[in-house]
Design an enzyme around this catalytic site. Structure first.
Site, PDB file in Angstrom:
ATOM      1  N   GLU A 417      16.667   2.600  85.424  1.00 28.35           N
ATOM      2  CA  GLU A 417      16.742   2.595  83.962  1.00 28.35           C
ATOM      3  C   GLU A 417      16.671   3.990  83.336  1.00 28.35           C
ATOM      4  OE1 GLU A 417      17.456   0.248  82.003  1.00 28.35           O
ATOM      5  OE2 GLU A 417      16.832  -1.678  82.831  1.00 28.35           O
ATOM      6  N   GLU A 493      17.533  -6.590  90.531  1.00 25.03           N
ATOM      7  CA  GLU A 493      16.491  -7.405  89.907  1.00 25.03           C
ATOM      8  C   GLU A 493      17.136  -8.714  89.482  1.00 25.03           C
ATOM      9  OE1 GLU A 493      14.364  -5.319  86.729  1.00 25.03           O
ATOM     10  OE2 GLU A 493      14.350  -3.482  87.937  1.00 25.03           O
TER      11      GLU A 493
END
Ligand code: IPT
Length: 961
Positions: A417, A493
């Site tokens: 991220e 994820e």
């Protein structure tokens, strides 16, 4: 970069990775060179700011007798030494003005006095190693400044041979909670400053290598391994007695070997022998590559059944002891997990030794996340600002150099991220150059320009299917699009395991099995980061008075904080089981499919059992051929007739992670026909004692409410459509729509009113007509209860007709009633032993189960709907003498029971808020809304939505005992 800063910046705010340290190298334990752990109780002083530039504490003779102590390794905020943990997911907990950090910058001065152990070798060099300090440290030994560093979850070493002395060494470490490095460490977790990993003094004998790099590839065609150990700073020999290998460093040797895989973690013990040091090696031969658009290890496609693992312990935070590390991996192996992403930083280095040994595929992720810039439209993002590139490269090198000798590590991840930027490209280029034999991963740049695989987080099933077909929406640049479309796909994820859930795992697994491009994923995440707390049980964001926080979003693991498996882990184990056991094509047979990528079934034994109405009739071994990977067969079950047939695959021998007999996979190839409870009809209602008696039931004449069933008082039996919203019902704030937990509340499903329109006593029935609706709206459920009886047996049919506009699904559709607290024992024939919901029911095994009502609760850290049992044919609640009530169904139903109401469950913030009352509340549900994964991913799949529709369902009650 900062609009405000003045020059020069103090060291902890400048973007440099540090000064004075040694270049990174591999981490290993157990060589014959001397070492001394400096872990233990250190003197400690906390200052509220970093401005204390007074370094006098680092001088010999400084009197620290007035200071407190902290345990090293550890976080001072978890040791009562001042300050508190703080949790934010994305947002930085300080004003964003990189690289500047607040004046309020908790600063911990750490001091240790030590002598060298007797027999500490003469000569050579000495190295002081820090395995992890958050977030920046400046170090002095005997008053001499060694340097400073950033990069919290990375190793840092200093040469101290010229400074260390036999006795009275004074090691001083000043740790700042905030540094420029904090901008690079915005992972979704607690902010926990401190020296949280080991500190070690290492002797470096003359003639010891500076570093070494083990290359051990496997040629699956030839069945050979090629070993070459690059050695820097010394020459030596590489010995592998089990392979008859004795070669010079830097020399390649090819020999027949058994390969290393996560399923078959064959390691060969070896030794690197140099003039100054003998270093033990544990060598696993394997080759990882992308071929034909899929990730292959040793020539075969692998399927990742993965989890994201943060380092966490409820008492010690990111200080995780060796026992706990092994426990994590043993639990993973026992639950059929074969891969770990070390989200979002390299773990304690010893963890990777255990991954090599026990067998896990590892994505090793760099300590890098700049997520908080997303809300600033990525303005000033450090990964796209070349002034930060040295810091990024330093982080990449510290990870790769430290962990390069692990067979388990097959993929390097640049970080998490961070958006996109030139710094990431520079990292990827460096990593590829240094280690071309592994793959590079990064999820945050959808162009995939720097990486070897296409990785996403939380895509919907529909999108995964498109990707599986290589038919996803095109990327804007055609060349990059073509490149990406040819890549393998993983979900770094998925399956957000926050609270009750995640739902929909089985449906993802089917896609992984159907499309070779879809190589599995990594559930988010392994463990809830709830911090042990005297009042709250386990604390989450906000419990320490944080100004900004993200609540219980930090509790989203497959394990509860104390490492008890949650139902999500039990479900995941079943969904990813490496052997499929299902009904064969003809009756009386079972199909066995070997879903391993490398292992045959030789390590398993198969056992069958036959039960009728939950009672064991017979069991025995089942002979199954030792199928090769992906092969399948059908085997006849013994003669035996109707009922439930269960086949289990268990370990035939003890493994390093579980004993013989451990269940790896199971299936129920035959479950018998559902026999609905016989209708209870024929008895006549009669007036008695001011009420109405119908069979075993006594009713209030005015309201038609059931007040007694046989000898058992019954309270408030009525339609119930509400559940305490789960985290997945509530959804994440950024989810655009369909956040049903909120919409249910808006509509008022938690405050339904029950108007009694008629109580009608008929020939052989009692009918109660009602209107069930919340205040303020004209939407509701016309509900009729029709009671009948047959002697002691009491039948109930509930008919529900929705009226008005129903734009939301119902949370549940069933009845709820209260029994006195004494009826706290449960028994049922149906799915169990654990919780299940429509889209989380793979692990629900049909059988007869028995446990207390207390044991039926799932203790989510933030209380919410839990504890339903699926596919129940009958259920009983009994007191200590075995007397009570039994409910059977017209069709299988969902059963839950608890000592508090859904309303109390809904208002509770933490486990201790739930206090047992005088009533056992029983839910018998005809249907439930699915769970989904919307706390951070897609919602409930359409097939698991419980839309309001005209429905009737029935139960038959009878006394027990
Ligand atoms: C994603 C993060 O990578 C992970 O660290 C964690 O925060 C997870 O979500 C949710 O728990 S980012 C999210 C905004 C998709």
């Amino acid at each position: 970069m900062s609009r405000t800063h003045t020059h020069p910046l103090p060291w902890y705010m400048d973007v440099s990775p540090g000064s004075g340290g040694l270049p990174p190298r591999s981490w290993y334990a157990g060589s014959d060179a001397g070492r001394m752990s400096l872990n233990g109780d250190w003197r400690f002083r906390l200052s509220p700011t970093a401005s204390a530039e007074d370094a006098s504490f680092a001088q010999s003779g400084f009197d620290a007798s007035g200071w407190g102590t902290v345990a090293v390794p550890g976080h001072w905020v978890l040791q009562g030494a001042g300050g508190a943990p703080a949790y934010t997911n994305v947002v930085y907990p300080f004003p964003v003005d990189p690289p500047l950090v607040p004046t309020e910058n908790p600063t911990g001065d750490h001091l240790l006095t030590f002598d060298l152990p007797t027999g500490w070798p003469e000569g050579g060099e000495c190295v002081l190693r820090f395995d992890g300090v958050e977030s920046a440290a400046r170090v002095w030994l005997n008053g001499e400044e060694l340097g400073d560093f950033k990069g919290s979850r990375l190793p840092h070493e200093f040469a101290v041979g010229g400074v260390v002395r036999a006795e009275g060494n004074v090691l001083a470490v000043r740790v700042h909670q905030w540094s420029s490095g904090s901008y690079l460490e915005d992972q979704d977790q607690w902010w926990l400053p401190g020296i949280f990993r080991d500190i070690t003094l290492l002797h470096r004998p003359d003639g010891a290598p500076r570093d070494f790099f083990v290359h051990a590839g496997y040629d699956h065609r030839a069945g050979t391994g090629t070993l070459r150990v690059e050695c820097d700073g010394a020459d030596g020999r590489v010995l592998v007695p089990g392979l008859g290998v004795d070669v010079a460093t830097d020399e390649a040797v090819t020999v027949p070997v058994e390969p290393w895989t996560a399923e078959t973690p064959r390691l060969y013990d070896g030794e690197l022998v140099t003039a100054g040091e003998r270093i033990p090696l544990r060598i696993g031969f394997r080759t990882v590559a992308v071929e034909d658009g899929v990730v292959k290890v040793n020539g075969r496609r692998v399927l990742f059944r993965g989890v994201n693992r943060h380092e966490f312990h409820p008492e010690t935070g990111r200080t995780v002891d060796a026992h706990t590390m092994r426990r994590d991996l043993v639990l993973m192996k026992r639950h059929n997990i074969n891969a770990v992403r070390t989200s979002h930083y390299p773990p304690h280095p010893a963890f990777l030794d255990l991954c090599d040994e026990l067998g896990l595929w590892v994505i090793d992720e760099c300590d890098l996340e700049t997520h908080g810039f997303v809300d600033l439209e990525w303005r000033n993002n450090p990964v796209d600002d070349e002034r930060w590139t040295p810091a990024l490269l330093d982080r990449a090198a510290r990870m790769v150099e430290r962990d390069k000798n692990h067979a388990s590590v097959i993929i390097w991840s640049l970080g998490n991220e961070c958006g996109s930027g030139r710094g990431l490209t520079a990292m990827a280029e460096w990593v590829k150059g240094r280690d071309p034999d592994r793959l590079v991963h990064y999820e945050g740049d959808l162009s995939c320009k720097d990486v070897d695989l296409y990785s996403r987080m939380y895509p919907t099933h529909a999108e995964v299917e498109l990707i599986g077909k290589r038919a996803e929406d095109p990327w804007s640049d055609p060349a990059l699009d073509a490149r990406r479309r040819a890549m393998p796909f993983i979900m770094c994820e998925y399956g957000h395991a926050m609270g009750n859930g995640p739902g929909g795992l089985s449906e993802y697994q089917r896609l992984f099995e159907q499309y070779e491009r879809c190589q599995g994923g990594f559930v988010w995440e392994w463990i809830d980061h709830g911090i042990a707390h005297p009042e709250h049980g386990f604390a989450y964001g906000g419990d320490f008075g944080e100004e900004l926080h993200d609540g219980n979003f930090v509790c989203d693991g497959l394990l509860f904080p104390d490492r008890t498996p949650s139902p999500g882990l039990i479900e995941y184990k079943k969904v990813v089981e490496p052997v499929r056991i299902e009904a064969g094509t003809s009756a009386g047979t079972v199909r066995i499919v070997n879903g391993y990528d490398f292992a045959d079934l030789g390590h398993l034994e198969f056992v069958w059992s036959h039960e009728v109405d939950g009672e064991l009739r017979a069991s025995g071994p089942l002979t199954v051929p030792g199928l090769a990977p992906k092969a399948q067969t059908e085997v006849a079950l013994p003669e035996g007739g109707e009922g439930v047939w269960t086949v289990r695959a268990v370990l035939a021998e003890d493994a390093a992670w579980a004993g013989r007999g451990h269940v790896v996979a199971w299936g129920q190839p035959a479950v018998g026909a559902v026999v609905p409870a016989a209708a209870a009809v024929g008895s006549r209602p009669e007036a008695a004692d001011g009420g109405i008696v119908l069979g075993g039931g006594v009713f209030d004449a005015a309201t038609g409410a059931l007040v007694r069933l046989g000898d058992v008082p019954v309270q408030a039996l009525r339609l119930d459509v509400w559940r305490a919203p789960t985290d997945n019902d509530n959804g994440a704030a950024w989810q655009p729509d369909e956040r049903y937990g909120l919409r249910w509340r808006e509509l008022g499903l938690h405050r339904m009113r029950h108007r009694i329109d008629a109580v009608e006593v008929g020939e052989d029935s009692l009918t109660v007509r009602t209107w069930v609706a919340p205040a303020g709206v004209d939407t509701g459920l016309r509900t009729e209860y029709r009671w009948t009886a047959d002697g002691e047996r009491l039948g109930l049919t509930v008919s529900v007709a929705p009226e008005g506009e129903w734009r939301v699904p119902l949370p549940r559709l069933g009845i709820r009633f209260g029994l006195p607290a004494a009826y706290g024992g449960a028994r049922w024939f149906g799915g169990g032993p654990g919780e299940a919901y429509p889209d989380t029911r793979a692990a629900s095994m049909l059988g007869r189960w028995e446990m207390s009502v207390d044991a039926m609760q799932t203790p989510y850290v933030r209380p919410q709907e839990n504890g339903a049992r699926a596919d129940v044919r009958w259920a009983e609640l009994t007191d200590g003498d075995g007397a009570g009530v039994r409910a059977g169904g017209g069709t299988p139903f969902w059963f839950s029971a608890r000592r508090w109401t859904s309303e109390q469950l809904d208002t509770a913030g933490h486990r201790p808020d739930l206090v047992a009352g005088e009533t056992v509340w029983v839910h018998l549900d005809h249907a439930l809304q699915g769970i989904g994964s919307q706390s951070c991913g897609p919602g409930v799949l359409p097939e698991y939505r419980l839309d309001a529709a005209e429905t009737a369902f029935s139960f038959v009650f009878s006394p027990v005992g």
